[in-house]
Design a protein around this motif. Structure first.
Motif, PDB file in Angstrom:
ATOM      1  N   THR A 110       1.099  -4.563   5.712  1.00  0.00           N
ATOM      2  CA  THR A 110       2.425  -3.974   5.854  1.00  0.00           C
ATOM      3  C   THR A 110       3.321  -4.459   4.727  1.00  0.00           C
ATOM      4  O   THR A 110       3.319  -5.651   4.393  1.00  0.00           O
ATOM      5  CB  THR A 110       3.054  -4.347   7.208  1.00  0.00           C
ATOM      6  N   ALA A 111       4.072  -3.533   4.131  1.00  0.00           N
ATOM      7  CA  ALA A 111       4.977  -3.891   3.038  1.00  0.00           C
ATOM      8  C   ALA A 111       6.157  -2.933   3.032  1.00  0.00           C
ATOM      9  O   ALA A 111       6.047  -1.778   3.468  1.00  0.00           O
ATOM     10  CB  ALA A 111       4.244  -3.840   1.699  1.00  0.00           C
ATOM     11  N   LEU A 112       7.286  -3.422   2.533  1.00  0.00           N
ATOM     12  CA  LEU A 112       8.430  -2.540   2.320  1.00  0.00           C
ATOM     13  C   LEU A 112       8.136  -1.604   1.147  1.00  0.00           C
ATOM     14  O   LEU A 112       7.273  -1.877   0.306  1.00  0.00           O
ATOM     15  CB  LEU A 112       9.691  -3.357   2.055  1.00  0.00           C
ATOM     16  N   ARG A 116       5.106  -3.396  -5.161  1.00  0.00           N
ATOM     17  CA  ARG A 116       4.250  -2.777  -6.161  1.00  0.00           C
ATOM     18  C   ARG A 116       2.875  -2.470  -5.568  1.00  0.00           C
ATOM     19  O   ARG A 116       2.266  -3.312  -4.917  1.00  0.00           O
ATOM     20  CB  ARG A 116       4.086  -3.686  -7.376  1.00  0.00           C
ATOM     21  N   LEU A 117       2.397  -1.254  -5.804  1.00  0.00           N
ATOM     22  CA  LEU A 117       1.066  -0.873  -5.340  1.00  0.00           C
ATOM     23  C   LEU A 117       0.016  -1.800  -5.923  1.00  0.00           C
ATOM     24  O   LEU A 117      -0.947  -2.174  -5.239  1.00  0.00           O
ATOM     25  CB  LEU A 117       0.782   0.582  -5.734  1.00  0.00           C
ATOM     26  N   GLY A 118       0.204  -2.209  -7.175  1.00  0.00           N
ATOM     27  CA  GLY A 118      -0.763  -3.112  -7.802  1.00  0.00           C
ATOM     28  C   GLY A 118      -0.867  -4.439  -7.081  1.00  0.00           C
ATOM     29  O   GLY A 118      -1.961  -5.011  -6.969  1.00  0.00           O
ATOM     30  N   ASN A 119       0.267  -4.966  -6.578  1.00  0.00           N
ATOM     31  CA  ASN A 119       0.230  -6.221  -5.834  1.00  0.00           C
ATOM     32  C   ASN A 119      -0.565  -6.070  -4.542  1.00  0.00           C
ATOM     33  O   ASN A 119      -1.319  -6.974  -4.144  1.00  0.00           O
ATOM     34  CB  ASN A 119       1.654  -6.677  -5.501  1.00  0.00           C
ATOM     35  N   THR A 141       5.367   1.931  -6.912  1.00  0.00           N
ATOM     36  CA  THR A 141       5.568   1.256  -5.637  1.00  0.00           C
ATOM     37  C   THR A 141       4.734   1.907  -4.541  1.00  0.00           C
ATOM     38  O   THR A 141       4.283   3.048  -4.671  1.00  0.00           O
ATOM     39  CB  THR A 141       7.046   1.322  -5.226  1.00  0.00           C
ATOM     40  N   ILE A 142       4.571   1.189  -3.438  1.00  0.00           N
ATOM     41  CA  ILE A 142       3.813   1.734  -2.315  1.00  0.00           C
ATOM     42  C   ILE A 142       4.547   2.926  -1.698  1.00  0.00           C
ATOM     43  O   ILE A 142       3.918   3.902  -1.275  1.00  0.00           O
ATOM     44  CB  ILE A 142       3.528   0.636  -1.256  1.00  0.00           C
ATOM     45  N   VAL A 199       5.710   0.688   4.935  1.00  0.00           N
ATOM     46  CA  VAL A 199       4.398   1.321   4.998  1.00  0.00           C
ATOM     47  C   VAL A 199       3.402   0.350   5.627  1.00  0.00           C
ATOM     48  O   VAL A 199       3.394  -0.847   5.301  1.00  0.00           O
ATOM     49  CB  VAL A 199       3.899   1.724   3.592  1.00  0.00           C
ATOM     50  N   ARG A 200       2.555   0.874   6.519  1.00  0.00           N
ATOM     51  CA  ARG A 200       1.463   0.083   7.092  1.00  0.00           C
ATOM     52  C   ARG A 200       0.142   0.773   6.769  1.00  0.00           C
ATOM     53  O   ARG A 200      -0.043   1.948   7.094  1.00  0.00           O
ATOM     54  CB  ARG A 200       1.629  -0.098   8.598  1.00  0.00           C
ATOM     55  N   LEU A 201      -0.746   0.044   6.105  1.00  0.00           N
ATOM     56  CA  LEU A 201      -2.049   0.572   5.707  1.00  0.00           C
ATOM     57  C   LEU A 201      -3.142   0.000   6.591  1.00  0.00           C
ATOM     58  O   LEU A 201      -3.079  -1.166   7.000  1.00  0.00           O
ATOM     59  CB  LEU A 201      -2.357   0.218   4.248  1.00  0.00           C
TER      60      LEU A 201
END
Length: 312
Positions: A110-112, A116-119, A141-142, A199-201
């Protein structure tokens, strides 16, 4: 003049910048000024900004990493929110029941939206979590990746998004939406007038060595086949369904290396337009017109832009 001053006062608590050139906020390195620019750091600030904009009667434009957009030379009217500071790290948990997760091998990241998508890709690779290695080397970004349904190597975001939290810019209400009900399509999430906040993946536990090998293999492929070190917005055109990829069509149309002032078709990947010098947005747009015309004359195919043009 009085109304303009009143609007500026309304946004004063958010430390806005006015008439700020947007070139530093896009990967194309072009773009005219934003009337009001703010970089919020929390979801609460995003919501408060949206409420202020609605009260002031000004339009709202959202940018993530600025990696799949072209901002016009005349700039953007109203409020521009750049969400690259909307992040607080990556949280790793077991799946919630309401997201449909039922596997003991599944893990949620989970991230705001500004992370960064790369992170997130590197976190997954280092943690032995499969399902995201295809995104190695994709910038931005995500939140932007979800809105564009970013994809590569036969996979895309729609396959791993478990849920997102969004702000509706009309009702100013936040809602959590399950991934399996989101209207994803090729390089698009049809979620109009909304801001992705969180976002939660859903990823799967796997052998860390295998995941890392796939991640770095994909990263090497991207670095060797795309002009990742040059100013561009990624693939400019969508791949037309049922035909060869756009890059192949452009190259076969004989316009690889074509230029319009500082804008150039990449000599490494023909579906990339790069800012080769001091290009402006109009140079890029004019070159895109030339590309579409050449491909249509050669193949009878009309290419559609993947890059989103913003502004006047």
């Amino acid at each position: 003049m009085g109304k303009s001053c009143d609007i500026k006062k309304m946004f004063a608590p958010f430390a806005p910048e006015t008439h700020k050139a947007m070139d530093r906020y896009t990967s194309f390195r072009v773009g005219g000024p934003a009337d009001i620019l703010v970089l919020p750091q929390t979801m609460e600030q995003v919501i408060a900004l949206a409420k202020t904009a609605q009260k002031a009667g000004v339009p709202v434009t959202i940018l993530g990493g600025g990696t799949n957009v072209l901002i016009s030379d005349k700039g953007v009217r109203g409020l521009v929110m750049v969400l690259t500071r909307l992040r607080q790290g990556i949280e790793q948990t077991a799946p919630h029941m309401n997201t449909g997760g039922d596997s003991s091998d599944q893990i949620c990241l989970t991230a705001l939206a500004g992370e960064r998508l790369g992170n997130i890709c590197r976190h997954a690779a280092d943690s032995g979590l499969a399902g995201l290695a295809w995104a190695a080397g994709i910038p931005g970004t995500i939140g932007g990746a979800v809105m564009m349904n970013a994809g590569a190597f036969g996979s895309d975001m729609s396959q791993i998004v478990m849920e997102i939290e969004v702000l509706d810019l009309t009702t100013l209400e936040t809602t959590v939406l399950p991934g399996n009900r989101l209207p994803f399509s090729y390089r698009k999430l049809a979620l109009e007038n909304s801001i992705v906040l969180k976002v939660r993946l859903g990823l799967a536990k796997a052998d860390p060595g295998t995941v890392r090998d796939e991640f770095y293999r994909n990263l090497k492929t991207k670095q060797s086949t795309q002009p990742v070190s040059q100013a561009s917005a990624g693939c400019y055109f969508k791949n037309p369904p049922g035909f060869k990829p756009a890059g192949f069509l452009i190259e076969q149309a004989g316009i690889k290396n074509a230029r319009c002032n500082g804008a150039m078709v990449s000599d490494l990947h023909a579906n990339f337009i790069v800012n080769h010098g001091n290009a402006c947005a109009s140079d890029i747009l004019n070159l895109a017109v030339q590309i579409r015309k050449s491909v249509y004359e050669k193949f009878g195919i009309t290419l559609k832009e993947e890059v989103k043009t913003i502004g006047d």
